[in-house]
Design a protein around this motif. Structure first.
Motif, mmCIF file in Angstrom:
data_model
loop_
_atom_site.group_PDB
_atom_site.id
_atom_site.type_symbol
_atom_site.label_atom_id
_atom_site.label_comp_id
_atom_site.label_asym_id
_atom_site.label_seq_id
_atom_site.Cartn_x
_atom_site.Cartn_y
_atom_site.Cartn_z
ATOM 1 N N GLU A 1 0.845 -1.197 0.000
ATOM 2 C CA GLU A 1 0.000 0.000 0.000
ATOM 3 C C GLU A 1 0.881 1.246 0.000
ATOM 4 O O GLU A 1 1.835 1.346 0.770
ATOM 5 C CB GLU A 1 -0.940 0.000 1.215
ATOM 6 N N PHE A 2 0.524 2.172 -0.877
ATOM 7 C CA PHE A 2 1.294 3.406 -1.079
ATOM 8 C C PHE A 2 1.146 4.357 0.110
ATOM 9 O O PHE A 2 0.032 4.617 0.561
ATOM 10 C CB PHE A 2 0.792 4.077 -2.355
ATOM 11 N N SER A 3 2.251 4.857 0.611
ATOM 12 C CA SER A 3 2.210 5.831 1.705
ATOM 13 C C SER A 3 1.916 7.216 1.148
ATOM 14 O O SER A 3 2.670 7.748 0.326
ATOM 15 C CB SER A 3 3.553 5.858 2.438
ATOM 16 N N ILE A 4 0.810 7.805 1.576
ATOM 17 C CA ILE A 4 0.435 9.152 1.137
ATOM 18 C C ILE A 4 1.136 10.148 2.061
ATOM 19 O O ILE A 4 0.918 10.145 3.273
ATOM 20 C CB ILE A 4 -1.097 9.332 1.186
ATOM 21 N N SER A 5 2.000 10.976 1.475
ATOM 22 C CA SER A 5 2.747 11.970 2.249
ATOM 23 C C SER A 5 1.904 13.201 2.526
ATOM 24 O O SER A 5 0.946 13.476 1.800
ATOM 25 C CB SER A 5 3.983 12.422 1.464
ATOM 26 N N ALA A 6 2.311 13.966 3.518
ATOM 27 C CA ALA A 6 1.748 15.296 3.739
ATOM 28 C C ALA A 6 2.649 16.305 3.036
ATOM 29 O O ALA A 6 3.858 16.093 2.939
ATOM 30 C CB ALA A 6 1.707 15.594 5.233
ATOM 31 N N THR A 7 2.059 17.367 2.508
ATOM 32 C CA THR A 7 2.863 18.429 1.893
ATOM 33 C C THR A 7 2.215 19.786 2.090
ATOM 34 O O THR A 7 0.992 19.874 2.271
ATOM 35 C CB THR A 7 3.082 18.178 0.377
ATOM 36 N N SER A 8 3.053 20.823 2.015
ATOM 37 C CA SER A 8 2.505 22.183 2.067
ATOM 38 C C SER A 8 2.504 22.829 0.684
ATOM 39 O O SER A 8 2.149 23.987 0.541
ATOM 40 C CB SER A 8 3.293 23.057 3.049
ATOM 41 N N ARG A 9 2.903 22.067 -0.350
ATOM 42 C CA ARG A 9 2.791 22.663 -1.689
ATOM 43 C C ARG A 9 1.333 22.580 -2.152
ATOM 44 O O ARG A 9 0.559 21.773 -1.643
ATOM 45 C CB ARG A 9 3.755 21.992 -2.682
ATOM 46 N N ALA A 10 0.997 23.430 -3.130
ATOM 47 C CA ALA A 10 -0.382 23.451 -3.626
ATOM 48 C C ALA A 10 -0.653 22.220 -4.485
ATOM 49 O O ALA A 10 0.262 21.706 -5.119
ATOM 50 C CB ALA A 10 -0.597 24.716 -4.450
ATOM 51 N N PRO A 11 -1.914 21.743 -4.499
ATOM 52 C CA PRO A 11 -2.250 20.621 -5.387
ATOM 53 C C PRO A 11 -2.023 21.012 -6.844
ATOM 54 O O PRO A 11 -2.258 22.153 -7.218
ATOM 55 C CB PRO A 11 -3.741 20.400 -5.129
ATOM 56 N N ARG A 12 -1.551 20.065 -7.652
ATOM 57 C CA ARG A 12 -1.355 20.305 -9.092
ATOM 58 C C ARG A 12 -2.450 19.573 -9.849
ATOM 59 O O ARG A 12 -2.766 18.435 -9.521
ATOM 60 C CB ARG A 12 -0.006 19.719 -9.538
ATOM 61 N N GLN B 1 -5.304 17.595 -11.175
ATOM 62 C CA GLN B 1 -6.444 16.893 -10.571
ATOM 63 C C GLN B 1 -6.126 16.319 -9.188
ATOM 64 O O GLN B 1 -6.912 15.535 -8.667
ATOM 65 C CB GLN B 1 -6.879 15.736 -11.495
ATOM 66 N N GLU B 2 -4.987 16.680 -8.616
ATOM 67 C CA GLU B 2 -4.597 16.081 -7.331
ATOM 68 C C GLU B 2 -5.628 16.373 -6.241
ATOM 69 O O GLU B 2 -6.154 17.482 -6.152
ATOM 70 C CB GLU B 2 -3.225 16.628 -6.888
ATOM 71 N N LYS B 3 -5.891 15.329 -5.409
ATOM 72 C CA LYS B 3 -6.901 15.466 -4.351
ATOM 73 C C LYS B 3 -6.320 15.132 -2.998
ATOM 74 O O LYS B 3 -5.492 14.219 -2.881
ATOM 75 C CB LYS B 3 -8.063 14.505 -4.635
ATOM 76 N N HIS B 4 -6.804 15.870 -1.978
ATOM 77 C CA HIS B 4 -6.410 15.610 -0.592
ATOM 78 C C HIS B 4 -6.715 14.151 -0.245
ATOM 79 O O HIS B 4 -7.842 13.684 -0.457
ATOM 80 C CB HIS B 4 -7.177 16.554 0.354
ATOM 81 N N GLY B 5 -5.728 13.446 0.270
ATOM 82 C CA GLY B 5 -5.960 12.052 0.664
ATOM 83 C C GLY B 5 -5.763 11.053 -0.455
ATOM 84 O O GLY B 5 -5.955 9.856 -0.259
ATOM 85 N N VAL B 6 -5.414 11.514 -1.649
ATOM 86 C CA VAL B 6 -5.134 10.588 -2.748
ATOM 87 C C VAL B 6 -3.635 10.646 -3.070
ATOM 88 O O VAL B 6 -2.882 9.766 -2.672
ATOM 89 C CB VAL B 6 -6.000 10.876 -4.001
#
Ligand code: 5GP
Length: 189
Positions: free
Chosen positions: A31-42, A44-49
């Protein structure tokens, strides 16, 4: 052994995401580890994906609250990190975590997880091939390409001897087979 992690690091253009995505399809226990970031989504990127997105202030508060396994300011003002809650979430399901992380982060994670971790460094066959691939991709200016190539060369030097396995991505099908084989043996441990 339970509670395992697999770490993938590579300079840009080495084909890391392609190999990670291939392994995720091949081995359902990964299972892929979803990192936290402070950069803006690019795009179609979605929070939690792709990432958990936070403001820089929120991110700094979470650092102060000791919520991260590791974190780094990868680019000036842009924080990236692995949340302890993400590791717990994946292990609670009995899955093995797969990390796609920059070279410094990969070295840090291996130090933290020790024998529970198998770390793989993916490398383009040579600096010349890497340059050709970046030119072929057609998304970067010549100056940007030279910057990436220089960064890749220094990352390759830094990574030397710090990973459990070095996978040279010359031919993609061969790289897939090699990655399947080394990851498969680690999963059986
Ligand atoms: P991008 O903004 O292009 O998605 O990622 C930029 C860089 O940050 C990549 O090299 C990526 O591997 C790295 N990165 C992503 N997540 C993490 C993380 O949790 N920790 C660290 N140290 N680097 C990360």
């Amino acid at each position: 052994m339970s509670n395992k992690v697999i770490i993938f690091s590579a300079p840009s253009g080495a084909g890391k995401s392609t190999i990670v995505n291939h392994l995720l399809k091949k081995y359902p226990e990964l299972e892929f580890s979803i990192s936290a970031t402070s950069r803006a989504p690019r795009g179609q990127e979605k929070h939690g994906v792709e990432y958990y997105f936070f403001t820089a202030d929120e991110f700094r508060s979470m650092i102060a609250e000791d919520k991260f396994v590791e974190h780094e300011e990868v680019y000036a003002g842009s924080y990236y990190g692995t949340l302890k809650s993400e590791v717990d979430r994946i292990w609670a399901k009995g899955n093995t975590i797969i990390f796609d992380i920059d070279v410094q982060g990969g070295v840090n994670l291996k130090r933290i997880f020790g024998e529970q971790a198998f770390s793989i460094f993916i490398q383009a066959p040579s600096v010349e091939v890497l340059r050709e691939r970046l030119i072929g991709r057609g998304t970067d200016t010549p100056e940007a390409i030279e910057k990436r190539v220089a960064k890749a060369a220094s990352e390759m030097e830094f990574a030397d001897g710090k990973f459990d396995y070095k996978l040279i991505n010359d031919d993609l099908e061969t790289a897939f087979a090699e990655a399947e084989s080394v990851v498969g043996s680690f999963l059986k441990r």
